[in-house]
Design a protein around this motif. Structure first.
Motif, PDB file in Angstrom:
ATOM      1  N   VAL A 111      30.806 -59.722 -28.866  1.00  0.00           N
ATOM      2  CA  VAL A 111      31.130 -59.338 -30.295  1.00  0.00           C
ATOM      3  C   VAL A 111      31.479 -60.695 -30.755  1.00  0.00           C
ATOM      4  N   ARG A 112      30.865 -61.069 -32.244  1.00  0.00           N
ATOM      5  CA  ARG A 112      31.377 -62.301 -32.913  1.00  0.00           C
ATOM      6  C   ARG A 112      31.748 -61.964 -34.080  1.00  0.00           C
ATOM      7  N   ILE A 113      32.885 -62.468 -34.452  1.00  0.00           N
ATOM      8  CA  ILE A 113      33.276 -62.424 -35.908  1.00  0.00           C
ATOM      9  C   ILE A 113      33.143 -63.603 -36.728  1.00  0.00           C
ATOM     10  N   GLU A 114      32.723 -63.698 -37.922  1.00  0.00           N
ATOM     11  CA  GLU A 114      32.424 -64.742 -38.642  1.00  0.00           C
ATOM     12  C   GLU A 114      32.298 -64.316 -40.093  1.00  0.00           C
ATOM     13  N   GLY A 115      33.103 -65.098 -40.772  1.00  0.00           N
ATOM     14  CA  GLY A 115      33.176 -64.832 -42.286  1.00  0.00           C
ATOM     15  C   GLY A 115      33.467 -63.293 -42.723  1.00  0.00           C
ATOM     16  N   GLY A 116      34.285 -62.841 -41.773  1.00  0.00           N
ATOM     17  CA  GLY A 116      34.660 -61.433 -42.263  1.00  0.00           C
ATOM     18  C   GLY A 116      33.711 -60.590 -41.890  1.00  0.00           C
ATOM     19  N   LEU A 117      32.516 -60.813 -41.111  1.00  0.00           N
ATOM     20  CA  LEU A 117      31.796 -59.908 -40.638  1.00  0.00           C
ATOM     21  C   LEU A 117      31.664 -59.934 -39.123  1.00  0.00           C
ATOM     22  N   ILE A 118      31.221 -58.671 -38.653  1.00  0.00           N
ATOM     23  CA  ILE A 118      31.202 -58.436 -37.130  1.00  0.00           C
ATOM     24  C   ILE A 118      29.751 -58.440 -36.669  1.00  0.00           C
ATOM     25  N   GLU A 119      29.399 -59.044 -35.739  1.00  0.00           N
ATOM     26  CA  GLU A 119      28.132 -58.974 -34.851  1.00  0.00           C
ATOM     27  C   GLU A 119      28.260 -58.718 -33.549  1.00  0.00           C
ATOM     28  N   MET A 120      27.876 -57.489 -33.364  1.00  0.00           N
ATOM     29  CA  MET A 120      27.952 -56.753 -31.984  1.00  0.00           C
ATOM     30  C   MET A 120      26.529 -56.688 -31.271  1.00  0.00           C
ATOM     31  N   VAL A 121      26.452 -57.151 -30.193  1.00  0.00           N
ATOM     32  CA  VAL A 121      25.099 -57.021 -29.446  1.00  0.00           C
ATOM     33  C   VAL A 121      25.193 -56.268 -27.939  1.00  0.00           C
ATOM     34  N   LEU A 122      24.740 -55.198 -27.893  1.00  0.00           N
ATOM     35  CA  LEU A 122      24.903 -54.398 -26.695  1.00  0.00           C
ATOM     36  C   LEU A 122      23.701 -54.524 -25.839  1.00  0.00           C
ATOM     37  N   HIS A 123      24.146 -55.230 -24.719  1.00  0.00           N
ATOM     38  CA  HIS A 123      23.169 -55.582 -23.655  1.00  0.00           C
ATOM     39  C   HIS A 123      22.969 -54.380 -22.679  1.00  0.00           C
ATOM     40  N   TRP A 124      21.718 -53.715 -22.794  1.00  0.00           N
ATOM     41  CA  TRP A 124      21.816 -52.780 -21.906  1.00  0.00           C
ATOM     42  C   TRP A 124      21.052 -53.096 -20.308  1.00  0.00           C
ATOM     43  N   GLN A 125      21.106 -51.963 -19.398  1.00  0.00           N
ATOM     44  CA  GLN A 125      20.510 -52.476 -18.199  1.00  0.00           C
ATOM     45  C   GLN A 125      19.067 -52.052 -18.281  1.00  0.00           C
ATOM     46  N   GLY A 126      18.471 -53.255 -17.804  1.00  0.00           N
ATOM     47  CA  GLY A 126      17.104 -53.137 -17.870  1.00  0.00           C
ATOM     48  C   GLY A 126      16.512 -54.197 -18.839  1.00  0.00           C
ATOM     49  N   GLY A 127      17.340 -54.742 -19.708  1.00  0.00           N
ATOM     50  CA  GLY A 127      16.984 -55.919 -20.494  1.00  0.00           C
ATOM     51  C   GLY A 127      16.989 -55.728 -22.033  1.00  0.00           C
ATOM     52  N   ASP A 128      16.858 -54.452 -22.415  1.00  0.00           N
ATOM     53  CA  ASP A 128      16.894 -54.251 -23.900  1.00  0.00           C
ATOM     54  C   ASP A 128      18.337 -54.468 -24.366  1.00  0.00           C
ATOM     55  N   HIS A 129      18.507 -54.702 -26.094  1.00  0.00           N
ATOM     56  CA  HIS A 129      19.594 -55.059 -26.475  1.00  0.00           C
ATOM     57  C   HIS A 129      19.784 -54.404 -28.049  1.00  0.00           C
ATOM     58  N   THR A 130      20.703 -53.913 -28.271  1.00  0.00           N
ATOM     59  CA  THR A 130      20.906 -53.495 -29.781  1.00  0.00           C
ATOM     60  C   THR A 130      21.839 -54.372 -30.385  1.00  0.00           C
ATOM     61  N   VAL A 131      21.605 -54.575 -31.803  1.00  0.00           N
ATOM     62  CA  VAL A 131      22.414 -55.513 -32.578  1.00  0.00           C
ATOM     63  C   VAL A 131      23.250 -54.502 -33.554  1.00  0.00           C
ATOM     64  N   LEU A 132      24.403 -54.555 -33.614  1.00  0.00           N
ATOM     65  CA  LEU A 132      25.211 -53.535 -34.520  1.00  0.00           C
ATOM     66  C   LEU A 132      26.077 -54.582 -35.512  1.00  0.00           C
ATOM     67  N   ASN A 133      26.170 -54.086 -36.714  1.00  0.00           N
ATOM     68  CA  ASN A 133      27.114 -54.705 -37.721  1.00  0.00           C
ATOM     69  C   ASN A 133      28.070 -53.890 -38.482  1.00  0.00           C
ATOM     70  N   PRO A 134      29.038 -53.562 -37.517  1.00  0.00           N
ATOM     71  CA  PRO A 134      30.271 -52.382 -38.245  1.00  0.00           C
ATOM     72  C   PRO A 134      30.959 -53.075 -39.125  1.00  0.00           C
ATOM     73  N   LYS A 135      31.568 -52.550 -40.011  1.00  0.00           N
ATOM     74  CA  LYS A 135      32.476 -53.060 -41.199  1.00  0.00           C
ATOM     75  C   LYS A 135      33.742 -53.402 -40.459  1.00  0.00           C
ATOM     76  N   ILE A 136      34.457 -54.316 -41.030  1.00  0.00           N
ATOM     77  CA  ILE A 136      35.737 -54.666 -40.722  1.00  0.00           C
ATOM     78  C   ILE A 136      36.983 -53.952 -41.589  1.00  0.00           C
ATOM     79  N   ASN A 137      37.801 -53.169 -40.968  1.00  0.00           N
ATOM     80  CA  ASN A 137      38.784 -52.417 -41.791  1.00  0.00           C
ATOM     81  C   ASN A 137      39.611 -53.643 -42.378  1.00  0.00           C
ATOM     82  N   GLY A 138      40.039 -53.345 -43.637  1.00  0.00           N
ATOM     83  CA  GLY A 138      41.240 -54.197 -44.368  1.00  0.00           C
ATOM     84  C   GLY A 138      42.264 -54.120 -43.652  1.00  0.00           C
ATOM     85  N   ALA A 139      43.371 -54.899 -43.877  1.00  0.00           N
ATOM     86  CA  ALA A 139      44.648 -54.802 -43.378  1.00  0.00           C
ATOM     87  C   ALA A 139      45.337 -53.771 -43.884  1.00  0.00           C
TER      88      ALA A 139
END
Length: 203
Positions: A35-63
């Motif tokens: 997981v990496r947070i930059e400029g108010g955005l979340i970038e989440m990378v899921l690394h699966w067994q076997g080598g595949d990966h999935t990129v997600l960009n969920p929203k950040i909840n405000g305070a």
């Protein structure tokens, strides 16, 4: 078991699958989550067994916000209604207006009270109207000596000034506007020179 292992989607959505089961599936299927947070955005990378990966960009909840947050227009409405009526009446109005709580439930007196306290909205006081120099439509009708329906027609026609926050909310009329109406109200004169002629008032 072999069938479920070959179809993770079926295993995940199976009616008998519990939260604990789904956690076990994730532990087996996932290698790591980055997981990496930059400029108010979340970038989440899921690394699966076997080598595949999935990129997600969920929203950040405000305070102070979460997925059960009540819409901003409902918050503003409650803030205004709290200056006009007690919590029980606010709950009835919100339910009639089809505005659920953040979790999709109906409103109750207790839920309105809790919501107000959470957002720092003062509780309604019965003396507020007089302090602001305001009266209800019913009070205005008594002052004009007409029925409430007649008073409502007068408001809608602009004969007297009034405002309504939303459908179902009480009409608010300024005392000063009522005074101005009474000063401008024409004096009643007999419609006929015959002193024995009776006049009738229709409301």
């Amino acid at each position: 078991m072999l069938q479920l292992g070959a179809d993770l989607e079926l295993a995940w959505s199976h009616p008998a699958a519990t939260a604990a089961t789904r956690k076990r599936i994730l532990r087996v299927a996932l290698h790591e989550i980055v997981v990496r947070i930059e400029g108010g955005l979340i970038e989440m990378v899921l690394h699966w067994q076997g080598g595949d990966h999935t990129v997600l960009n969920p929203k950040i909840n405000g305070a102070g916000k979460h997925r059960w947050t009540v819409p901003e227009d409902t918050l503003l409405l409650i803030r205004e209604l709290a200056r006009l009526m007690p919590d029980q009446q606010i709950a009835r109005l919100l339910n009639r207006a089809g505005k659920p709580t953040g979790r999709g439930n109906g409103w109750t007196k207790a839920r309105v009270c809790s919501f107000r306290n959470h957002h720092g909205i003062a509780v309604y006081r019965g003396s507020e109207w007089a302090e602001r120099g305001e009266i209800t439509l019913e009070a205005a009708a008594q002052i004009m000596d007409v029925s409430v329906m007649t008073a409502l027609r007068m408001v809608r026609r602009g004969i007297i000034k009034g405002r309504q926050l939303c459908r179902g909310a009480p009409w608010v009329i300024k005392v000063e506007d009522m005074a101005a109406y009474r000063e401008q109200k024409p004096s009643r004169r007999s419609l006929t020179p015959d002193p024995t002629q009776q006049s009738f008032r229709f409301q």
